[in-house]
Motif scaffolding. Structure first.
Motif, PDB file in Angstrom:
ATOM      1  N   GLU A   1       0.821  -1.212   0.000  1.00  0.00           N
ATOM      2  CA  GLU A   1       0.000   0.000   0.000  1.00  0.00           C
ATOM      3  C   GLU A   1       0.858   1.266   0.000  1.00  0.00           C
ATOM      4  OE1 GLU A   1      -3.167   0.217   2.833  1.00  0.00           O
ATOM      5  OE2 GLU A   1      -3.679  -1.907   2.623  1.00  0.00           O
ATOM      6  N   TYR A   2       1.969   1.231   0.721  1.00  0.00           N
ATOM      7  CA  TYR A   2       2.821   2.420   0.792  1.00  0.00           C
ATOM      8  C   TYR A   2       3.505   2.696  -0.545  1.00  0.00           C
ATOM      9  CZ  TYR A   2       6.249   5.776   2.439  1.00  0.00           C
ATOM     10  OH  TYR A   2       7.009   6.919   2.608  1.00  0.00           O
ATOM     11  N   LEU A   3       3.978   1.657  -1.213  1.00  0.00           N
ATOM     12  CA  LEU A   3       4.712   1.833  -2.463  1.00  0.00           C
ATOM     13  C   LEU A   3       3.796   2.043  -3.663  1.00  0.00           C
ATOM     14  CD1 LEU A   3       7.611  -0.757  -2.047  1.00  0.00           C
ATOM     15  CD2 LEU A   3       7.684   1.729  -1.746  1.00  0.00           C
ATOM     16  N   TYR A   4       2.494   1.911  -3.463  1.00  0.00           N
ATOM     17  CA  TYR A   4       1.532   2.148  -4.542  1.00  0.00           C
ATOM     18  C   TYR A   4       1.683   3.584  -5.031  1.00  0.00           C
ATOM     19  CZ  TYR A   4      -3.106   2.945  -6.616  1.00  0.00           C
ATOM     20  OH  TYR A   4      -4.139   3.286  -7.451  1.00  0.00           O
ATOM     21  N   THR A   5       1.817   3.739  -6.331  1.00  0.00           N
ATOM     22  CA  THR A   5       2.098   5.064  -6.895  1.00  0.00           C
ATOM     23  C   THR A   5       0.847   5.876  -7.192  1.00  0.00           C
ATOM     24  OG1 THR A   5       2.202   4.080  -9.119  1.00  0.00           O
ATOM     25  CG2 THR A   5       4.279   4.341  -7.918  1.00  0.00           C
TER      26      THR A   5
END
Length: 400
Positions: free
Chosen positions: A78-82
């Motif tokens: 979820e954090y690395l989702y752009t």
């Protein structure tokens, strides 16, 4: 130094001590991810050092979701989702509070963050650790200060640690986007404390988050089935209506030992309750949901399809997000604490060749997020999106 005709002499060596005396103590509470802790402030302390005396607490924390807050697969993806508002420093400040990016605004992205996740440094691998909660300005925070503790290290009595407000520093926050970096907007994204206070106001038990979730620093919650099962009860009943081939099915969900809505926490989480009717061979007796589905149905089709699916979740639309004040609000269908919800179905068994006894089965599923959202943000196909929590099966006494 001349001030209004008066000469004031200040020794150069005293200036640093005078300035340090004006420094305010570091706040005990977290601030919804707006700031990170300065890594320099916790030196030379380490979590391992804490564990030498607090071995049991260290062991429990190491296996907890707090320890995995920065590296668990769900947060990482979820954090690395752009897309959307991913990669915000606000998220990192709560999931790994002692990170080196305290100079960034809450909505900014740290440079090279993808590589950081590939080889996590200790500040990320330790997530929400001993130092995050128990160290401020070189002193160890504790609800109680003992002579044994003072002999080992400086201490500061901190009753705030045992309050729901302390937990809310990370577990209650609003929406924040790059075009509004200094403001929250819309409803609370997570509202754990608000729900808890509503529960107390309605006459609920005077307890704190710690009573259910601390458990010797294991920090158990939505990832722990035993905690969820303590908070939920599933009952199922089915009887034939006199003189007919109609079956009345009653499914009841009860919440207990919980001070907030269920499910709580991350807004993507939801519950589904599936109920199916089969004959003695396990053959479904009613029209089935299209093969491969499992998502929610709406409208007339939902009322005629089986298995029956009831969904308890909170959705965020334009109104909830604070984008359009005149948009239609989306009802929050999650379960209230200390509540009971009944679902009643009347089923007409038309097949004259039914193999008895008829069986009715209900299943309660806990979802971390739905398949559509998982695909959007890049979860692998084998990521466990849902878990079966409770099941009940009954067979009515009288055959059709």
């Amino acid at each position: 130094l001349a001030v209004l005709g008066t000469v004031v002499v200040v020794e150069c060596g005293r200036i640093p001590s005078l300035l340090s005396a004006t420094r305010l103590p570091t706040p005990v509470h977290f601030d919804q991810g707006l700031t990170a802790f300065d890594p320099e402030d916790v030196k030379p302390w380490t979590n391992v050092k804490c564990g030498k005396c607090h071995a049991r607490e260290f062991k429990d924390w190491r296996s907890s979701q707090h320890a995995a807050a920065g590296t668990n697969e769900n947060f990482k993806v979820e954090y690395l989702y752009t897309g959307g508002d991913g990669r915000a420093q606000q998220c990192m400040n709560c999931h790994a509070p002692i990170n080196p990016y305290g100079h960034l605004l809450p909505t900014q992205e740290a440079e090279g963050i993808e590589q950081v996740f590939k080889d996590p440094p200790s500040w990320l691998a330790d997530g929400v650790d001993c130092l995050s909660c128990h160290l401020r300005d070189g002193k160890v925070l504790g609800v109680h200060v003992t002579s044994q503790g003072l002999a080992a290290h400086p201490m500061r009595k901190t009753p705030e640690l045992s309050t729901a407000a302390f937990c809310a520093g990370c577990h209650q926050f609003g929406f924040k986007t790059a075009n509004l970096p200094d403001n929250y907007h819309g409803q609370l994204q997570q509202a754990s404390l608000a729900e808890f206070l509503d529960y107390r106001k309605a006459g609920g038990a005077e307890q704190s988050c710690h009573d259910c979730h601390l458990n010797d620093h294991r920090m158990e919650g939505g990832y722990t089935d035993s905690v969820l099962k303590t908070a939920l009860e599933l009952e199922l009943g089915a009887v034939w209506q006199p003189g007919s081939r109609q079956l009345e099915i009653v499914v009841t969900l009860t919440t207990q030992n919980v001070g907030h809505r269920v499910p709580g926490g991350e807004l993507f989480r939801f519950l589904t309750l599936d109920t199916q009717v089969t004959d003695a061979r396990g053959r479904p007796l009613l029209p089935r949901t299209p093969s491969g589905s499992g998502e929610e149905l709406a409208g007339p089709e939902a009322s005629s399809r089986w298995p029956k699916r009831e969904t308890m979740r909170r959705r965020i639309g334009e109104y909830e997000h604070g984008m359009k004040s005149k948009a239609q609000p989306i009802p929050d269908t999650r379960l209230l604490p200390d509540s009971r919800r009944r679902f009643v179905y009347h089923v007409q068994i038309a097949d004259p060749d039914v193999v008895v006894p008829v069986r009715v089965r209900s299943e309660l599923w806990y979802h971390l997020l739905d398949r559509e959202k998982a695909r959007e943000i890049g979860h692998a196909g084998d990521f466990p999106l849902k878990r079966l929590l409770l099941t009940r099966t009954v067979s009515p006494d009288i055959s059709p």
